[in-house]
Design a protein around this motif. Sequence first.
Motif, PDB file in Angstrom:
ATOM      1  N   TYR A  64     -48.012  66.859 -69.393  1.00 53.06           N
ATOM      2  CA  TYR A  64     -46.972  65.950 -69.872  1.00 53.06           C
ATOM      3  C   TYR A  64     -47.396  64.491 -69.686  1.00 53.06           C
ATOM      4  O   TYR A  64     -47.335  63.690 -70.613  1.00 53.06           O
ATOM      5  CB  TYR A  64     -45.659  66.226 -69.126  1.00 53.06           C
ATOM      6  CG  TYR A  64     -44.648  65.109 -69.233  1.00 53.06           C
ATOM      7  CD1 TYR A  64     -43.873  64.968 -70.378  1.00 53.06           C
ATOM      8  CD2 TYR A  64     -44.493  64.192 -68.203  1.00 53.06           C
ATOM      9  CE1 TYR A  64     -42.959  63.928 -70.488  1.00 53.06           C
ATOM     10  CE2 TYR A  64     -43.582  63.150 -68.304  1.00 53.06           C
ATOM     11  CZ  TYR A  64     -42.820  63.022 -69.447  1.00 53.06           C
ATOM     12  OH  TYR A  64     -41.922  61.982 -69.548  1.00 53.06           O
ATOM     13  N   TRP A  65     -47.854  64.152 -68.470  1.00 50.64           N
ATOM     14  CA  TRP A  65     -48.224  62.759 -68.205  1.00 50.64           C
ATOM     15  C   TRP A  65     -49.430  62.319 -69.034  1.00 50.64           C
ATOM     16  O   TRP A  65     -49.553  61.159 -69.416  1.00 50.64           O
ATOM     17  CB  TRP A  65     -48.485  62.543 -66.702  1.00 50.64           C
ATOM     18  CG  TRP A  65     -47.208  62.511 -65.911  1.00 50.64           C
ATOM     19  CD1 TRP A  65     -46.800  63.429 -64.981  1.00 50.64           C
ATOM     20  CD2 TRP A  65     -46.163  61.525 -65.985  1.00 50.64           C
ATOM     21  NE1 TRP A  65     -45.565  63.071 -64.479  1.00 50.64           N
ATOM     22  CE2 TRP A  65     -45.159  61.911 -65.073  1.00 50.64           C
ATOM     23  CE3 TRP A  65     -45.983  60.363 -66.733  1.00 50.64           C
ATOM     24  CZ2 TRP A  65     -43.988  61.175 -64.892  1.00 50.64           C
ATOM     25  CZ3 TRP A  65     -44.812  59.628 -66.542  1.00 50.64           C
ATOM     26  CH2 TRP A  65     -43.838  60.029 -65.629  1.00 50.64           C
ATOM     27  N   LYS A  68     -48.058  61.467 -72.258  1.00 53.26           N
ATOM     28  CA  LYS A  68     -47.333  60.200 -72.124  1.00 53.26           C
ATOM     29  C   LYS A  68     -48.281  59.007 -72.053  1.00 53.26           C
ATOM     30  O   LYS A  68     -47.835  57.875 -71.910  1.00 53.26           O
ATOM     31  CB  LYS A  68     -46.470  60.222 -70.859  1.00 53.26           C
ATOM     32  CG  LYS A  68     -45.187  61.006 -71.002  1.00 53.26           C
ATOM     33  CD  LYS A  68     -44.154  60.267 -71.843  1.00 53.26           C
ATOM     34  CE  LYS A  68     -43.204  59.478 -70.971  1.00 53.26           C
ATOM     35  NZ  LYS A  68     -42.035  58.998 -71.733  1.00 53.26           N
ATOM     36  N   THR A 677     -37.976  65.770 -71.247  1.00 49.33           N
ATOM     37  CA  THR A 677     -38.638  64.614 -70.634  1.00 49.33           C
ATOM     38  C   THR A 677     -38.110  64.398 -69.211  1.00 49.33           C
ATOM     39  O   THR A 677     -38.873  64.309 -68.249  1.00 49.33           O
ATOM     40  CB  THR A 677     -38.375  63.351 -71.479  1.00 49.33           C
ATOM     41  OG1 THR A 677     -38.822  63.604 -72.806  1.00 49.33           O
ATOM     42  CG2 THR A 677     -39.111  62.155 -70.914  1.00 49.33           C
ATOM     43  N   GLU A 681     -40.147  65.264 -65.512  1.00 47.42           N
ATOM     44  CA  GLU A 681     -40.381  64.188 -64.551  1.00 47.42           C
ATOM     45  C   GLU A 681     -39.762  64.489 -63.191  1.00 47.42           C
ATOM     46  O   GLU A 681     -40.237  64.012 -62.171  1.00 47.42           O
ATOM     47  CB  GLU A 681     -39.867  62.853 -65.117  1.00 47.42           C
ATOM     48  CG  GLU A 681     -40.753  62.387 -66.262  1.00 47.42           C
ATOM     49  CD  GLU A 681     -40.452  60.981 -66.746  1.00 47.42           C
ATOM     50  OE1 GLU A 681     -39.700  60.268 -66.055  1.00 47.42           O
ATOM     51  OE2 GLU A 681     -40.972  60.614 -67.816  1.00 47.42           O
ATOM     52  N   LYS A 744     -49.413  62.475 -78.840  1.00 41.36           N
ATOM     53  CA  LYS A 744     -48.433  61.738 -78.031  1.00 41.36           C
ATOM     54  C   LYS A 744     -47.206  62.605 -77.779  1.00 41.36           C
ATOM     55  O   LYS A 744     -46.843  63.451 -78.588  1.00 41.36           O
ATOM     56  CB  LYS A 744     -48.002  60.478 -78.779  1.00 41.36           C
ATOM     57  CG  LYS A 744     -49.018  59.373 -78.700  1.00 41.36           C
ATOM     58  CD  LYS A 744     -48.307  58.017 -78.791  1.00 41.36           C
ATOM     59  CE  LYS A 744     -49.259  56.876 -78.519  1.00 41.36           C
ATOM     60  NZ  LYS A 744     -50.251  56.695 -79.579  1.00 41.36           N
ATOM     61  N   TRP A 745     -46.585  62.364 -76.663  1.00 38.54           N
ATOM     62  CA  TRP A 745     -45.327  63.045 -76.336  1.00 38.54           C
ATOM     63  C   TRP A 745     -44.224  62.522 -77.250  1.00 38.54           C
ATOM     64  O   TRP A 745     -44.144  61.303 -77.472  1.00 38.54           O
ATOM     65  CB  TRP A 745     -44.978  62.753 -74.873  1.00 38.54           C
ATOM     66  CG  TRP A 745     -43.750  63.451 -74.390  1.00 38.54           C
ATOM     67  CD1 TRP A 745     -42.536  62.876 -74.135  1.00 38.54           C
ATOM     68  CD2 TRP A 745     -43.613  64.838 -74.099  1.00 38.54           C
ATOM     69  NE1 TRP A 745     -41.649  63.816 -73.694  1.00 38.54           N
ATOM     70  CE2 TRP A 745     -42.280  65.045 -73.669  1.00 38.54           C
ATOM     71  CE3 TRP A 745     -44.462  65.942 -74.173  1.00 38.54           C
ATOM     72  CZ2 TRP A 745     -41.791  66.296 -73.303  1.00 38.54           C
ATOM     73  CZ3 TRP A 745     -43.971  67.186 -73.805  1.00 38.54           C
ATOM     74  CH2 TRP A 745     -42.659  67.357 -73.378  1.00 38.54           C
ATOM     75  N   GLU A 747     -41.213  60.833 -78.550  1.00 35.85           N
ATOM     76  CA  GLU A 747     -40.220  59.911 -77.992  1.00 35.85           C
ATOM     77  C   GLU A 747     -38.883  60.221 -78.665  1.00 35.85           C
ATOM     78  O   GLU A 747     -38.824  60.387 -79.876  1.00 35.85           O
ATOM     79  CB  GLU A 747     -40.610  58.466 -78.290  1.00 35.85           C
ATOM     80  CG  GLU A 747     -41.874  57.994 -77.580  1.00 35.85           C
ATOM     81  CD  GLU A 747     -41.760  57.997 -76.063  1.00 35.85           C
ATOM     82  OE1 GLU A 747     -40.638  57.779 -75.539  1.00 35.85           O
ATOM     83  OE2 GLU A 747     -42.794  58.222 -75.391  1.00 35.85           O
TER      84      GLU A 747
END
Length: 817
Positions: A64-65, A68, A677, A681, A744-745, A747
């Motif tokens: 995930y990161w 991001k 998201t 986190e 890209k994740w 948005e």
Amino acid sequence: MKYNPLKIEKKWQKFWEQKKFYITPDKAKSKDNFYFLVEFPYPSGDLHIGHWYAFSVPDIAVRYWRMKGKNVMYPIGFDAFGLPAENAAIKNNLQPGDWTKKNIAYMTKQLKSMGAAFDWSRVVSTIDPDYYKWTQWIFLQFYKKGLAYRAKTLVNWCPKDKTVLANEQVIDGCCDRCGTEVVQKELAQWMYKITDYADKLIDDLEKVDWPEVTKTAQRNWIGRSCGAEIHFLLPNSTETIKVFTTRADTLYGATYMVLAPEHPLVTKLTKDQYLDSVGKYLEITKKKSELERASLEKEKTGVFTGAYAVNPVNNEKIPIWVADYVIGWYGTGAVMAVPAHDDRDFEFAKKFKLPIRAVIKPKAEWDFIGSAFVSDGVLVDSGDFTGYKSEDAREEIIEKLAKKGLAERRTNYKLHDWVLSRQRYWGAPIPMINCSKCGYKPVPENDLPVKLPKLEDYKPSADGRSPLAKAKEWLKVKCPHCGGEAERETDTMDTFVDSSWYFLRYADPHNKKAFADSDKMKNWLPVDLYVGGAEHNTMHLLYSRFFTKAMYDLGLLEFDEPFAVRINHGVILGPDSQKMSKSRGNVVNPDDLIKKYGADAVRMYLAFMGPYEQGGPWNPGGIIGVYRFLNRIWEMKEGVKKERGVLETQTIKENRVEVLNKESLERMFHKTAKKITDDIESFHFNTAISALMIQSNEMEKWGRFVPRSIFEGFIRLLAPFAPHITEDIWQNTLGHKKSIHLEKWPEYDPKLIVEEMIKLVVQVNGRARDVIEVMAGLDETAIREVALGSENIKKHIAGTEIKKTIFVKNRLINFVV
RNA sequence: GCUCGGGUGGCGGAAUGGCAUACGCACAUCACUUAAAAUGAUGCGGGAGAAAUCCCAUGUGGGUUCGAGUCCCACCCCGAGCACCA
């Protein structure tokens, strides 16, 4: 084509490895570094489901990161020295080195089948001389500063493993490796002076974001208590006996004194007619094991010495006893006994009919017959201090005695120095040389590493001499000081020493000139997030903090806490809710599961089964749920190959036609993206997966008409959880040229997660009676009108008067009648 | 004994003080099938009712609140850590 995880997973793992996706550069253009650490495994020979839990679930966050836009380092290595490996090698009649290296090779293969984003270029192994050279080098730096020293003390000895153990490695009086009861032995050992850092280790817990359990475990373990040493005089003597107390306010209630059997003055002050009984008592206590002595169940024992001590506050003579409920090494090994205000003293005083004098009272009248009053209160019968509150009296009494030189403030700790030497073969040799003329001298840094010699017979011996003593050639060395004949130190280091700095090495794993280059460390350290097991609360995590602080003080590091954020993961138990073990036959084998369901399903189910901090029993039937989910995604992709431009379709549900429109599906997607998201986190993977399932259930209604843009977004959301299937769909079905893991994740658009129409609850007296669908953002007046139009609401408020209306915008209206 | 977690369907579990039981498993019925598996549809806390709907239920007992799984007090149980540390 049917979903065949085995085939696609192998293929993509190979692809990622060839493309070197997960090899993390020290710096990446316009990307922030993120150091994501998991505890490196011990090479036991086989990857079990616990390893999957420990590595593949955090990998979701790693991936995930990366999406991001962070430059995430996710390193792996092996904690390969140590007792268990050596014991296993003995059992299998092999060299520990051969055994361990074979296991590392096999486990590396298994780890790669996980599909985790490990950076294999940084792999570190503690048995590699290039690694333990620096373990030894750090020892020498500590030695130079007096933080490593040799001393003869009472240490824990495991008779079965034939080695000493650190205090942290003794669980309930038994060896944490083999469970044998530990005995106390007086031996000269190498120690790390962790007690120098006791205060910093407690106080700096404020600086880190760690679970409260871990912090309290460390505070308890260090066991700081602030109090004073008070000097009791011996009549007709200049000698004093010091006692440690945190309750100076109870000093007037001291009616006797107790020395630990180990106290040096015991025999000296015992009166002649008591020598016999005291001598016998000492004999008996000596035979007791630590475990026996610590047992709370047994009755207290003790004997009178015939001697008396003088209480400095009132010059009262009180009898001196010897009893093994007082611990020799803690404080001064002597206590003043205040039976009215201490449970243990109370119990002892009752048994031996010693006086009990109350000097602290709560507000109400209180009778000490039943039990001791151990809380703070107000002083009575305490001379000048009568009427003082406990907390004030403590300070004042110490102050007064200190002026006369009869007391000093003192802080005691339960923490012991860390005994690091082991009388075993399979560890990093301690880089010291013993010269008969010069004593112990450090090995010159240029001669590092002191390599572990190969030994045919490496088994431990009962006499406490390390097996390395048998390496005759290796043993002989010139004294670095006088040049004369000398011998190497034969003890090896505790494995926990190896693992106390490994996270530094990952920043610069191939450095030949230093344990790590300081600029390279700046790129990564301190560790941003450290995920591991709670069993390390008072061991590895404490030791690593000590190392970091000591190295910081030596100018070797620029930070004094190693791990900014810590997450403890739970333990996966067998289906019978018991700890997995071969003897119980409840071990879950991940290899079998992968063959059946694939790595994606295994990792996803582990993440789905519950909160990550919690762990829990493995439910063999549960994995089928995520497997079905992945299969449905696999089926769904077939309909999405082309964007059909359909804005609306319909499905038949309960004989009702449901109209599906793209806009509302899109809104749902943005909500799902936000949920996932936030959940990743905060490490709430189970609810993130649930959100993915809800989203896919909705998309399924579209049949062959799932809008491509939404499906692509969904696949990106799924990518960290199921890296293989998403890669396959992304490249093969959707026809993208680049890997999904470089995407890209998604948005989410905050405007789109706000619903246009909302379901608003209508309550009467706080009980839900109806739900109305209204435009979002309507005010109370408008809602009130709609709500009162409902038949059911009318029924519930009929004949009464609305006394009050509670209105929560976009949520509910409540009529109080 | 002290410290820190936790107690919600048959099970794993979800719920910024606002429709408790999301999501998944298991189970049941139906469809497809010669049959089974797989897949799909529906149902699934307890009670009453034909239904609408109503009553009860988040370890136990109190409290705060228009409203409590969630906050407060007391107790019971389970897990983890420390434990004769003065």
